[in-house]
Design an enzyme around this catalytic site. Structure first.
Site, PDB file in Angstrom:
ATOM      1  N   GLU A  15       0.827  -1.211   0.000  1.00 14.13           N
ATOM      2  CA  GLU A  15       0.000   0.000   0.000  1.00 14.13           C
ATOM      3  C   GLU A  15       0.863   1.263   0.000  1.00 14.13           C
ATOM      4  O   GLU A  15       2.067   1.224   0.261  1.00 14.13           O
ATOM      5  CB  GLU A  15      -0.911   0.038   1.244  1.00 14.13           C
ATOM      6  CG  GLU A  15      -2.275  -0.602   1.059  1.00 14.13           C
ATOM      7  CD  GLU A  15      -3.212   0.236   0.197  1.00 14.13           C
ATOM      8  OE1 GLU A  15      -2.771   1.279  -0.348  1.00 14.13           O
ATOM      9  OE2 GLU A  15      -4.385  -0.146   0.059  1.00 14.13           O
ATOM     10  N   ASP A 205      -9.530   2.025  -4.829  1.00 11.66           N
ATOM     11  CA  ASP A 205      -8.614   1.975  -3.694  1.00 11.66           C
ATOM     12  C   ASP A 205      -7.727   3.224  -3.726  1.00 11.66           C
ATOM     13  O   ASP A 205      -8.239   4.323  -3.640  1.00 11.66           O
ATOM     14  CB  ASP A 205      -7.821   0.673  -3.737  1.00 11.66           C
ATOM     15  CG  ASP A 205      -7.255   0.260  -2.391  1.00 11.66           C
ATOM     16  OD1 ASP A 205      -6.807   1.136  -1.640  1.00 11.66           O
ATOM     17  OD2 ASP A 205      -7.233  -0.948  -2.096  1.00 11.66           O
TER      18      ASP A 205
END
EC number: 3.1.1.17
Length: 300
Positions: A15, A205
């Site tokens: 991430e 996302d």
């Protein structure tokens, strides 16, 4: 688009990629592996430091004017990390603030700094209940900017810094606010691109923008990054990947023309992991004929 795609390495839940022009390195996190990573695409050197026992790690942003200092998240806390980029353990961690005190199961999620060095970072509820928030952190002081959030995720700004794009993944929408750069305020939230109405694969996302004002949105569960024209609210391209859970994107490299894309093993069954050996990889995408912006650092 048919760019060249290169695998860098593997995470449980990669991430928050951040390209540092100062060090010419990509920083990112393994949220479930509770580690921060550094990658030099020229030398291909890759290092990581594990942040043990403090909960998930969801972002890393260098501190402006400081060497080897970063802001990171651990669980519900924002901390200053001191790390030389080489050792497998941090040199020090110093808490700045904690969020979502009434909701101990919540944790920080994605975040980025605006052009003034303020950190915008949101939280997430593990059951996607609407009790998370979006925060602005200015010189260590946190302010709640949006409430009733489920999964606070991607953030990006328009070229002129008059708009802030924002994703609450559970809504399956890319939204936008009017943004006041001087005051650091947001208003007039509306939808730019709705995954639900267009039947888009996956859920939005992390995201970033290019110098032409286009959005690049990672699609968790969709095996793709989509390119959106926010003025028209339309998809104008997509990049496909050999695994389902694409998590975030960031332009980097010497010319800011390489798109780094993180992905996750998390949420995939063992049979799918066997069939998708690149799950959790960080991909390096070239030949896009696009350039991104310099990433902003945090003013401590």
């Amino acid at each position: 688009m048919n760019p060249y795609v290169q695998v860098v390495n593997t995470c449980l839940l990669g991430e928050a990629p951040h390209w540092s022009e100062r060090t010419q390195s990509l920083y990112y996190v393994d949220t479930e592996g509770t580690a921060v990573h550094r990658y030099d695409p020229v030398t291909r050197d890759h290092t990581k430091a594990t942040i043990a026992g403090l909960g998930s790690v969801s972002l890393i942003v260098p501190v402006a004017g400081e060497v080897d200092k970063y802001v990171i998240t651990t669980g519900r806390e924002l901390q200053v990390l001191e790390w030389d980029g080489k050792d497998d353990r941090p040199l020090s961690l110093e808490p700045i603030l904690s969020v979502d005190e009434p909701f101990p199961n919540n944790s920080f999620n994605d975040g980025k700094c605006d052009a003034m060095g303020r950190l915008w970072a949101g939280s997430v509820n593990p059951f996607a209940l609407p009790n998370a928030s979006l925060y602005k952190v200015d010189h260590g002081i946190g302010t709640t900017m949006e409430s009733d959030i489920r999964i606070s995720n991607g953030i990006a700004w328009s070229n002129d810094n008059t708009l802030m794009f924002y994703i609450d993944t559970a809504t399956r929408r890319v939204d936008v606010f009017d943004f006041d750069e001087t005051d650091g305020t947001i208003s007039n939230r509306r939808t730019v691109y709705n995954f639900n109405t267009v039947g888009e694969l996956g859920s939005p996302d992390g995201m970033t923008t290019d110098v032409n004002g286009h959005l690049y949105v990672a699609c968790f569960g969709g095996s793709q990054v989509i390119k959106i024209d926010p003025e028209q609210g339309t998809k104008i391209g997509s990049i496909r990947f050999p695994t389902f859970n694409i998590t975030s994107v960031m332009f980097g490299g010497a010319n800011l023309d390489t798109l780094f894309v993180t992905s996750a093993q998390s949420g995939l069954s063992q049979p799918i992991l066997v069939s998708q050996p690149m799950a959790g990889a960080t991909f390096q995408v070239t030949n896009l004929s696009a350039r991104g912006h310099s990433a902003n650092e945090y003013n401590l």
